[in-house]
Design an enzyme around this catalytic site. Structure first.
Site, short mmCIF file in Angstrom:
data_model
loop_
_atom_site.label_atom_id
_atom_site.label_comp_id
_atom_site.label_asym_id
_atom_site.label_seq_id
_atom_site.Cartn_x
_atom_site.Cartn_y
_atom_site.Cartn_z
N ILE A 1 0.90 -1.16 0.00
CA ILE A 1 0.00 0.00 0.00
C ILE A 1 0.93 1.21 0.00
O ILE A 1 1.93 1.25 0.74
CB ILE A 1 -0.95 -0.02 1.22
CG1 ILE A 1 -1.88 1.21 1.24
CG2 ILE A 1 -0.22 -0.13 2.54
CD1 ILE A 1 -2.95 1.15 2.34
N SER A 2 0.66 2.18 -0.86
CA SER A 2 1.56 3.33 -1.02
C SER A 2 1.58 4.21 0.23
O SER A 2 0.65 4.20 1.03
CB SER A 2 1.12 4.19 -2.20
OG SER A 2 0.89 3.39 -3.34
#
Ligand code: SAH
Length: 204
Positions: free
Chosen positions: A51-52
């Site tokens: 997940i960024s």
């Protein structure tokens, strides 16, 4: 998280900051890293994906310049976190993920959180989502070798496409708009994403 890791790093759009305050990021990340859900970093989400960072999510969404009425295509649903933030800032989100388990979990969370304007499908997102095209905005959460042609074809005339381009260690964030029969590509800084794997991405 929003004040320290997003606003303090230069994201000023209050609508984006508010949308990020509203989405419970800890629900999207795996339990083993939930304690870091509101930290500054990218986190592992299984299947070798991540997940960024919250700041990157905000920066990419800022580049889309959403007003609230747009139909948005997202490639790389992952946990569904970015799609959940987008759902608060546009009319409708269509999100594509190639890994079944991730897509299922994201769709489950949308139901739980009563997010009714985001749909997820399992597919190779480099083909886009042709029966829902054109899209006012397209956002790609994995790095492509080049701008995938189907995505340009499915972009509305005045639409905007934001994606990371390049191989690991050399990626650049790009904003693409259509100009006549071609495209104009604006460089928006460095990026660090997992690869976009597919027919118009990196080969498996
Ligand atoms: N936006 C996500 C993070 C995405 S990580 C979030 O908020 O959690 C990038 C995702 O892109 C990964 O889940 C990966 O499986 C997916 N992906 C890579 N290539 C893809 C493709 N061709 N089509 C759809 N999804 C792809």
């Amino acid at each position: 998280m929003v004040e320290r890791h997003v606003a303090a790093r230069g994201i000023a759009d209050e609508r984006i900051l508010q949308a990020m305050r509203e989405v419970p990021r800890h629900k999207f990340v795996p339990a083993v890293v939930a304690a870091k859900a509101y930290g500054p970093g990218a986190l592992p989400i299984g299947a070798k994906q991540t997940i960024s960072q919250p700041f990157i999510v905000a920066k990419m969404i800022e580049l889309l310049e959403l007003r609230g009425t747009e139909k948005v295509l997202e490639i790389g649903t992952g946990t569904g976190y970015q799609a959940a933030v987008l759902s608060k800032l546009c009319a409708k989100v269509f999100s594509i993920e190639r890994i079944n388990d991730l897509a299922l979990r994201a769709a489950e969370l949308f139901r739980e959180l009563k997010i009714h304007n985001a749909s997820v499908k399992v597919f190779d997102g480099t083909y886009g989502w042709s029966d829902q095209a054109p899209f006012d905005r397209i956002i790609v959460a994995a790095a492509a070798p080049a701008v995938p042609d189907p995505l340009v074809q499915q972009l509305a005339r005045t639409g905007k496409l934001v994606l990371p381009i390049g191989e690991a260690g050399k990626q650049r964030l790009a904003r693409v708009v259509r100009v006549g029969t071609g495209v104009k590509i604006e460089d928006c800084g460095t990026a660090e994403f997992v690869p976009l794997v597919g027919r118009f991405g990196w080969r498996e």
